[in-house]
Design a protein around this motif. Structure first.
Motif, PDB file in Angstrom:
ATOM      1  N   ASP A 663      41.716  42.500  43.370  1.00 37.08           N
ATOM      2  CA  ASP A 663      42.221  41.292  44.042  1.00 37.08           C
ATOM      3  C   ASP A 663      41.066  40.320  44.275  1.00 37.08           C
ATOM      4  OD1 ASP A 663      43.405  39.343  45.572  1.00 37.08           O
ATOM      5  OD2 ASP A 663      44.355  40.729  46.979  1.00 37.08           O
ATOM      6  N   LYS A 665      41.001  37.599  45.627  1.00 36.63           N
ATOM      7  CA  LYS A 665      41.093  36.889  46.912  1.00 36.63           C
ATOM      8  C   LYS A 665      40.392  37.648  48.040  1.00 36.63           C
ATOM      9  CE  LYS A 665      45.538  34.813  45.661  1.00 36.63           C
ATOM     10  NZ  LYS A 665      46.996  34.742  45.975  1.00 36.63           N
ATOM     11  N   PRO A 705      51.336  43.028  42.189  1.00 44.03           N
ATOM     12  CA  PRO A 705      51.335  42.810  40.731  1.00 44.03           C
ATOM     13  C   PRO A 705      51.717  44.049  39.919  1.00 44.03           C
ATOM     14  CG  PRO A 705      49.396  41.824  41.728  1.00 44.03           C
ATOM     15  CD  PRO A 705      50.046  42.652  42.793  1.00 44.03           C
ATOM     16  N   PRO A 764      46.506  40.359  31.918  1.00 38.89           N
ATOM     17  CA  PRO A 764      45.705  39.444  32.726  1.00 38.89           C
ATOM     18  C   PRO A 764      45.242  38.228  31.909  1.00 38.89           C
ATOM     19  CG  PRO A 764      44.359  41.274  32.026  1.00 38.89           C
ATOM     20  CD  PRO A 764      45.737  41.537  31.492  1.00 38.89           C
ATOM     21  N   TYR A 766      42.443  35.009  31.923  1.00 38.59           N
ATOM     22  CA  TYR A 766      41.170  34.595  32.518  1.00 38.59           C
ATOM     23  C   TYR A 766      40.768  33.213  32.022  1.00 38.59           C
ATOM     24  CZ  TYR A 766      40.419  39.459  33.963  1.00 38.59           C
ATOM     25  OH  TYR A 766      40.531  40.696  34.543  1.00 38.59           O
ATOM     26  N   LYS A 776      39.770  34.961  37.204  1.00 37.42           N
ATOM     27  CA  LYS A 776      41.099  35.434  36.817  1.00 37.42           C
ATOM     28  C   LYS A 776      42.129  34.408  37.243  1.00 37.42           C
ATOM     29  CE  LYS A 776      44.149  39.459  36.998  1.00 37.42           C
ATOM     30  NZ  LYS A 776      44.326  40.830  37.517  1.00 37.42           N
ATOM     31  N   LEU A 777      42.912  33.924  36.262  1.00 33.36           N
ATOM     32  CA  LEU A 777      43.937  32.928  36.527  1.00 33.36           C
ATOM     33  C   LEU A 777      45.201  33.569  37.073  1.00 33.36           C
ATOM     34  CD1 LEU A 777      45.059  30.028  36.277  1.00 33.36           C
ATOM     35  CD2 LEU A 777      45.632  30.561  33.897  1.00 33.36           C
ATOM     36  N   GLY A 778      45.532  34.737  36.573  1.00 34.92           N
ATOM     37  CA  GLY A 778      46.756  35.416  36.979  1.00 34.92           C
ATOM     38  C   GLY A 778      47.144  36.425  35.925  1.00 34.92           C
ATOM     39  N   SER A 779      48.419  36.761  35.850  1.00 32.52           N
ATOM     40  CA  SER A 779      48.880  37.736  34.875  1.00 32.52           C
ATOM     41  C   SER A 779      50.290  37.399  34.431  1.00 32.52           C
ATOM     42  CB  SER A 779      48.826  39.153  35.455  1.00 32.52           C
ATOM     43  OG  SER A 779      49.634  39.238  36.617  1.00 32.52           O
ATOM     44  N   MET A 780      50.672  37.964  33.305  1.00 30.55           N
ATOM     45  CA  MET A 780      51.998  37.760  32.737  1.00 30.55           C
ATOM     46  C   MET A 780      52.545  39.108  32.299  1.00 30.55           C
ATOM     47  SD  MET A 780      53.080  35.268  29.578  1.00 30.55           S
ATOM     48  CE  MET A 780      52.749  33.767  30.516  1.00 30.55           C
TER      49      MET A 780
END
Length: 814
Positions: A663, A665, A705, A764, A766, A776-780
């Motif tokens: 994480d 964050k 996630p 993930p 990036y 890291k932008l996020g995940s799909m």
């Protein structure tokens, strides 16, 4: 009271003063059983069919009954025309059977045979009453073939297990057949209500009762091993209860200058089942002199010698004690075993004060190493110029005549105990950061292998251009410092990720074997290869890739203090909880000592090896099978399957969980992963968890996630990565463009392929920046073979260079 046993005891007393005075106590039932041959009783069978779990037999011919034991018919020899089929009860076992037979389309194994040996009381009862007849030569030949196979190939004393059915009958009884068929190697087919572990077939089973095994030099191995199909269908397997549980081992060992061992071990046992026959594990060349027992409450102990079983040293390693009366569930007793011998698997003189010590599960007689944690007290007597380093805490060390005496005691129960032996130089360091005290024992002498290499160098065998022309020199001081560093680094990383160890002291010892590292509770063996430089390794032909082995072997073996000793494993299905976890732990040390790139390179190497075909193998490693198949993954089609899948893919699974739970964050990105791992270590300290137990801990700590299913279950992850063999190919085609106003437009596609329709992957994404920086932008989430589109405007403080997927080897991909 058992009248037959009283009579047997009387025979033993008479024998002790007569012809058998120099021999050990013997058991008449076992002697009859071991020598049983067809006795002239025959049963003709015509199209006789019967089932034993997944096996179906059809027999046309004659059953030649073996001589009974205590009026019990124990088995027969079949001669005629026979057929059996093996229909696997699970898809995993069907796949494993196809790999072992070399027939990828195989669904049912079918074999024809003209003779076979059966230990099966039901077969004889249900086939009909016997008639008097003549024993066909083919029947005696088939029995002799089995006896030779048992002793020379299988190296397991099947007769001990059959004796249990005679002395301690159960319902149902054992079914075991030896078949030399027409198409496949000679095999043992068995269904054992006591679990196949009772057959001593050299596997840490998980309570399975049905097995198909052969020891063919080319295609040998366990081809089928599973719970009974009725248990699989119901989802409930009956619990296997072993005869006895050890509460304490008192091991008194004398080591002679020629490495001969003389020992006396006293086991404090609680009977967990009723029994006359108690199997014992002891290295075969350690010959038993006496087995005695006493009620545990007797003070002083009232020792009574009992019959014991141990065949020739080169036949098998199986032994057993046979008690004159039934030991009942809950009884507490002392069992004392006296033995001696030279067994190179236990100890071998490697030259100049170096010794190779092994057989960690059988250097002392036991009723199941690694089964349950136990207390140990070990007394060693040995030439005073040498030294013992053992599991536990040394409580005595003194000279008695020409010998030195050392006593080691464990301070809490452990799963197994062992020692190292030789001439050592000891160095001690305390690591304040981890709170660990580390002793390193190095041997300044030259083992035989080094002396031989140096003699070759002196004779010019390596040539003038070789860097080995001056021989191999070992700097034990430098080796000690390297061992300290490995131990301290693993202790620090382990403290952070798994929590501190209960024991704050570990001894790291040198041994003379090149490639073999080993970990005992509080005691680590380091292979000799770790003690020579990279140039020497390369010139000896070990290859440049050995440098990674040397970097990892110390942390890996040290990590077993958590994974393997503090936390055990339930069965061979779960051994990745030890080996895979230790390999992952070593990778953590690589990250902390050599940086993120070294850590990332480690996973790229693991990825390649998982999908490649190893030397001398037919299958790529990925096709060896799922992680839960454990040691069975190494087959004639993939010699490296166990190592690559259990160690490397097992480690990769932990890495994937770490990345899923990371994480950005949080101040510590690994906070959730650390909480999970410390919880697992604490919850199962001193226990033997299964893969299902670990999955429950992961579920407990699963982050949002990870919860991609409607019910929030993470079963999909374990189904795919631990119990499955599939892996995706992921392709990202993503672009970034300046949208103005501090925003950037990210667009493109992510594609997953080469997986089943229900295969789910959290991919993930990036952002890459200048000078190797990333975020890291996020995940799909992609399910099955699928392409998803990404089209979004985002406020980003600075312009990304590119958009990448799976940047940190987050997902194992093709």
């Amino acid at each position: 009271m058992n009248i037959r046993r009283l009579f047997a005891s009387a025979v033993l007393l008479l024998a002790a003063t007569s012809l058998f005075a120099a021999g050990p106590p013997f058991d008449p039932a076992y002697t009859t059983l071991r020598t049983a041959r067809p006795d002239g009783r025959v049963i003709a069978v015509n199209n006789y069919e019967f089932d034993r779990d997944v096996y179906h037999f059809t027999l046309n011919g004659t059953l030649y009954l073996l001589a009974p034991v205590d009026k019990t018919d124990i088995g027969c020899v079949f001669v005629g025309e026979g057929t059996y089929t093996l229909t696997p009860a699970t898809a995993v076992e069907m796949r494993q059977l196809a790999i072992n037979t070399g027939d990828e389309k195989l669904k049912v194994l079918t074999e024809k045979f003209t003779s076979g040996v059966f230990f099966d009381q039901q077969l004889i009862v249900k086939a009909g009453g016997p008639d008097k007849g003549t024993v066909a030569p083919e029947a005696n030949k088939a029995l002799d073939d089995f006896l030779k196979y048992e002793r020379k190939e299988l190296k397991t004393n099947v007769h001990i297990r059959v004796l249990q059915d005679v002395e301690d009958p159960s319902d149902p009884s054992l079914f075991l057949a030896y078949i030399r068929g027409k198409n496949y190697p000679p095999a043992i087919l068995a269904v054992d209500p006591r679990g196949v572990d009772a057959l001593a077939l050299h596997i840490d089973d998980g309570g399975e009762k049905t097995i198909f095994i052969n020891v063919d030099q080319t295609k040998g191995g366990i081809w089928y091993l599973a719970n009974m199909k009725s248990e699989i269908a119901s989802g409930r397997a009956t619990r296997i209860i072993h005869p006895a549980l050890a509460e304490h081992y008192s091991i008194d060992t004398t080591i002679a200058p020629n490495a001969e061992v003389a020992g006396k071990t006293t086991l404090t046992l609680t009977a967990t089942n009723t029994f006359h026959v108690l199997p014992l594990s002891l290295a075969g060349k350690l010959r038993i002199d006496d087995v005695s027992y006493s009620p545990a409450a007797a003070n002083p102990p009232a020792w009574t010698s009992v019959a014991f079983i141990q065949e020739k040293a080169d036949e098998d390693d199986d032994a057993a004690a046979v008690f004159p009366t039934m030991v009942k569930t809950g009884d507490k007793l002392l069992v004392r075993v006296t033995y001696h011998g030279v067994d190179k698997r236990v100890m071998q003189d490697a030259g100049d004060g170096n010794y190779t010590v092994g057989a960690r599960e059988s250097w002392y007689p036991n009723v199941g190493a690694f089964r349950e944690p136990t207390m140990f007290e070990m007394t060693f007597r040995y030439p005073q110029q040498n030294q013992i380093v053992a599991v536990g805490k040394e409580t005595e060390n003194r000279v008695e005549g020409e010998q030195r005496l050392s006593v080691y005691k464990t301070e809490h129960p452990v799963r197994v105990a062992g020692f190292n032996y030789g001439k050592f130089k000891k160095l001690t360091q305390n690591d304040a950061q981890s709170g660990m005290s580390l002793d390193v024992y190095t041997n300044p002498g030259e083992p035989d292998v080094i002396r031989e290499i140096n003699a070759m160098a002196d004779n010019g065998a390596f040539g003038e251009e070789s860097e080995l022309q001056s021989g191999v020199r070992v700097d034990t001081g430098a080796l000690a410092q390297a061992a300290f560093a490995d131990g301290a680094n693993m202790a620090r990383a382990g403290n952070v990720f798994f929590g501190p160890l209960e024991d704050k002291h570990v001894a790291i010892t040198q041994q003379s074997q090149w490639f073999f590292g080993q970990s005992w509770p509080g005691l680590i063996y380091m292979p000799y290869l770790a003690f020579v430089g990279s140039t020497v390794r390369h010139n000896l032909g070990f290859g440049l890739d050995m440098s990674e082995f040397v970097d990892l072997v110390g942390p890996h073996e040290f990590a077993h203090q958590w994974w393997g000793h503090e936390v055990g494993w339930s069965s061979y299905h779960d051994q990745w909880l030890s080996e895979g976890f230790a390999e992952f732990s070593a990778a953590l040390v690589l990250q902390f000592t050599k940086g993120p790139k070294a850590y990332d390179d480690f996973w790229e190497k693991r990825r390649k090896e998982i999908f490649e075909r190893s030397a001398r193998s037919i299958l790529p490693n990925e096709d060896a099978g799922p992680i839960t198949e454990g040691i069975r993954l190494s087959t004639w089609q993939d010699r490296s399957g166990y190592r690559v899948i259990v160690y490397e893919k097992g480690a990769y699974v932990l890495h994937m969980l770490r990345m899923l739970m990371s994480d950005p964050k949080k101040q510590n990105h690994d906070e959730d992963f650390i909480a999970m791992m410390t919880d697992f270590a604490k919850t199962y300290s001193g226990k033997n968890p299964s893969t299902a137990d670990f999955e429950q801990i992961v579920q407990k700590h699963a982050t949002q996630p990870m919860k991609i299913t409607q019910d929030g279950s993470i079963d999909y992850f374990f189904r795919q990565w631990v119990r499955g063999t599939d892996a995706p190919k992921l392709v990202g085609d993503l672009k970034v463009a300046d949208s103005g106003g501090g925003k950037y437009h990210i667009s493109g596609t992510i594609t997953q392929s080469l997986v089943p329709n229900d295969f789910a992957t959290v991919v993930p994404v990036y952002l890459m920046f200048e000078k190797g920086a990333f975020a890291k932008l996020g995940s799909m989430v992609l399910i099955g073979s699928q392409t998803k589109t990404l089209d979004v405007d985002l406020p980003i403080p600075r312009k990304p260079k590119s958009v990448e997927i799976n940047l940190l080897h987050d997902v194992l991909t093709r």
